[in-house]
Write an enzyme that holds these catalytic residues in place. Sequence first.
Site, PDB file in Angstrom:
ATOM      1  N   HIS A 229       0.865  -1.182   0.000  1.00 12.41           N
ATOM      2  CA  HIS A 229       0.000   0.000   0.000  1.00 12.41           C
ATOM      3  C   HIS A 229       0.900   1.230   0.000  1.00 12.41           C
ATOM      4  CE1 HIS A 229      -3.415  -2.558   1.918  1.00 12.41           C
ATOM      5  NE2 HIS A 229      -3.449  -2.606   0.598  1.00 12.41           N
ATOM      6  N   GLU A 232       1.391   4.046   2.804  1.00  9.32           N
ATOM      7  CA  GLU A 232       1.763   3.642   4.161  1.00  9.32           C
ATOM      8  C   GLU A 232       3.274   3.743   4.351  1.00  9.32           C
ATOM      9  OE1 GLU A 232      -0.153  -0.146   4.738  1.00  9.32           O
ATOM     10  OE2 GLU A 232      -2.150   0.710   4.451  1.00  9.32           O
ATOM     11  N   HIS A 327       2.883  -2.923   7.203  1.00  5.38           N
ATOM     12  CA  HIS A 327       1.884  -1.912   6.833  1.00  5.38           C
ATOM     13  C   HIS A 327       1.884  -0.785   7.854  1.00  5.38           C
ATOM     14  CE1 HIS A 327      -0.590  -4.161   3.729  1.00  5.38           C
ATOM     15  NE2 HIS A 327       0.187  -5.129   4.197  1.00  5.38           N
ATOM     16  N   GLU A 400       1.585  -4.212  11.597  1.00 10.91           N
ATOM     17  CA  GLU A 400       1.034  -2.867  11.454  1.00 10.91           C
ATOM     18  C   GLU A 400       1.737  -1.916  12.414  1.00 10.91           C
ATOM     19  OE1 GLU A 400      -1.395  -1.823   9.429  1.00 10.91           O
ATOM     20  OE2 GLU A 400      -2.597  -3.574   8.859  1.00 10.91           O
TER      21      GLU A 400
END
Length: 514
Positions: A229, A232, A327, A400
């Site tokens: 992504h 990010e 991420h 994350e």
Amino acid sequence: MEENQRDAAAAGSEAGEEALVGNVNKLMVTPPGYTGVPRKGHLIFDACFESGNLGRVDYISEFEFDLFIRPDTCNPRFRVWFNFTLENVRETQRVIFNIVNFSKTKSLYRDGMSPVVKSTSRPKWQRLPAKNVYYYRCPDHRRNYVMSFAFCFDREDDVYQFAYCYPYTYSRLQHYLDSLERKNLDYVQRELLGLSVQQRRLDLLTITNPALLSSEKEKRLVFLTARVHPGESPASFVCQGVIDFLVSQHPAAKVLRDHVIFKIVPMLNPDGVYLGNYRCSLMGFDLNRHWQEPSPWAHPTLHAVKQLIVQMSRERNVSLEFYIDVHAHSTMMNGFMYGNVFEEEERVQRQAVFPRLLCQNAPDFSFSSTSFNRDVVKAGTGRRFLGGLLDDTSYCYTLEVSFYSYMTAGSSTPVPYTEDTYMKLGRNVARTFLDYYKLNHLVDDSKPSSHMSRCCAAACHLCVSYNNICYPTVFLPFFNSLDALPPARQGKRNVKNQDGEKVERRIHSIRGDF
């Protein structure tokens, strides 16, 4: 470009947003009807640079401007990342910028997050004061959520740059990898794994002792990816932290290189990063939903990585034990992980080991926020797909990290992340493999290491055995809590995380936190 902006403004709010197909290019914004000579204070907006994003500017008053994020290329659904410059400012000029077309309603801006800023005379990124940032539902913009921030310019000759979070561009990665390559380290190999649609490099790093590659013994392999992504950007700082530690001369890094093969793809979506997208590739695909059947022409970078992982999983004497996809999260604090759900109790217990060890090594990592799920909507992610493809000795996680901040144990005050603290989390991720593989006893005792100083022997006071698996003694309360659970409660339950997603969690995987 300026004509596009005028056309968009004339088309009305909703149609205007759909018409945003490019970035503003040195756009001077003047009062309506002004025809005189441009003056200081007539702001010039620009986002035509790498990872830039700003699609439209509306003049509200001398002190206020509405800003529109350009949607991801070929996909109007995603409007989160912004990154633009301002020049021709007037000293002491005070302005309010309203970013009016976010595609997400939930945001860390509700919790104190603020954009980052730098200028030509102060090139280090810093967060704006939270007291100058407001996040609210605005009746003037169809009750969409708006983020407004106030700013006072203090140096007329400076060019100012504002962004959603610290940018980490494709060019920055290439400069970093080039400098790494110039060191001619025999334990670092850089390969061109493939090219993106726009012919940008898909780099693969292999970090290990070269003797391990040629050995006939079974090889432990850890595979890590980041930036699927593109918006990010914290993922790139974490990834660089992992690489920095593994290639360093730290005794623990040397031990890891002697025993484990690390393969790292630092940027899975180079086109999206370059273009300033938040979620998608050049062609508008969320690549992290296409792992099941990636196309070699539409998703070439994903296709190349999947082929490599599948090939390695079939190789003799290769044990692909970890896949970690890095991420950044837009609504939660701290670092945390998502894992998969398994039916076998022992495998569930083993899957919780790495996040728990990381929780001990990284004060900003939260095991209580870590969850294990098999949501249908996540079936096309790398974690879910590879978790089903690889054998039961492999563990696949999404790591994350918050776009904003972390809170340490016992504190209720958020600590905003910086570029350095993101990288520190990456270094702690790398260090945790030393604990997981019980290699601490091989590290020179005169050098600092992580919390386990030696590997266990049969009756070592530093370790505890559970189900014939050896763990650090910090796990003792956790295993005691497992044994104390009545059978009826060692099942599954559905809870919701902070995104409102339904998450299936095994109760014993979140009890006994320490």
